[in-house]
Design a protein around this motif. Structure first.
Motif, PDB file in Angstrom:
ATOM      1  N   HIS A  45      -4.713   5.836   0.308  1.00 45.06           N
ATOM      2  CA  HIS A  45      -5.912   6.041  -0.524  1.00 45.06           C
ATOM      3  C   HIS A  45      -6.691   4.742  -0.630  1.00 45.06           C
ATOM      4  CE1 HIS A  45      -3.512   9.536  -1.604  1.00 45.06           C
ATOM      5  NE2 HIS A  45      -4.661  10.098  -1.928  1.00 45.06           N
ATOM      6  N   ASP A  46      -8.009   4.869  -0.688  1.00 44.84           N
ATOM      7  CA  ASP A  46      -8.847   3.688  -0.891  1.00 44.84           C
ATOM      8  C   ASP A  46      -8.774   3.280  -2.363  1.00 44.84           C
ATOM      9  OD1 ASP A  46     -10.710   5.208  -2.409  1.00 44.84           O
ATOM     10  OD2 ASP A  46     -12.211   5.242  -0.830  1.00 44.84           O
ATOM     11  N   PRO A  47      -9.383   2.140  -2.740  1.00 45.26           N
ATOM     12  CA  PRO A  47      -9.282   1.677  -4.136  1.00 45.26           C
ATOM     13  C   PRO A  47      -9.829   2.668  -5.169  1.00 45.26           C
ATOM     14  CG  PRO A  47      -9.979  -0.121  -2.741  1.00 45.26           C
ATOM     15  CD  PRO A  47     -10.008   1.132  -1.888  1.00 45.26           C
ATOM     16  N   GLU A  48     -10.691   3.599  -4.745  1.00 42.23           N
ATOM     17  CA  GLU A  48     -11.229   4.595  -5.677  1.00 42.23           C
ATOM     18  C   GLU A  48     -10.409   5.875  -5.689  1.00 42.23           C
ATOM     19  OE1 GLU A  48     -15.329   5.052  -4.627  1.00 42.23           O
ATOM     20  OE2 GLU A  48     -15.856   3.068  -5.377  1.00 42.23           O
ATOM     21  N   ILE A  59       0.854  -1.189   0.000  1.00 48.61           N
ATOM     22  CA  ILE A  59       0.000   0.000   0.000  1.00 48.61           C
ATOM     23  C   ILE A  59       0.888   1.237   0.000  1.00 48.61           C
ATOM     24  CG2 ILE A  59      -1.729   1.305   1.303  1.00 48.61           C
ATOM     25  CD1 ILE A  59      -2.733  -1.460   2.319  1.00 48.61           C
TER      26      ILE A  59
END
Length: 91
Positions: free
Chosen positions: A75-78, A55
């Motif tokens: 950051h999240d996957p989006e 990550i």
């Protein structure tokens, strides 16, 4: 009572604050208008674990403050930012 538009949820570890930024804020990318901020303990160990899992982690010494604490961002996957905050040690 907090200012209008600021919502606070008090917990044992401290307050959770829900607060919008101004629309013209440069704190976020123009296409990402929100961010979750999570209070953590042991930021260095957490960051090492996140990096070991592949990550991407961003740190910036200018975000850190001896009174407020230390910060890092993932950051999240989006692509939405998630701020990790380790509060400063209480004296």
């Amino acid at each position: 009572m907090p200012p209008e538009g600021i919502y606070i949820w008090d917990q044992q570890a401290g307050p959770t604050v829900f607060s919008p930024f101004k629309a013209d804020s440069d704190y976020f990318a123009a296409d990402k208008r929100w961010m979750m901020n999570l209070r953590v303990e042991g930021l260095d160990a957490l960051l090492a674990s996140l990096r070991a899992a592949g990550i991407a982690v961003k740190t910036d010494a200018t975000w850190d403050d001896p009174i407020t604490g230390r910060f890092a961002r993932i950051h999240d996957p989006e692509g939405n930012p998630i701020e990790l905050w380790e509060p400063a040690a209480r004296a």
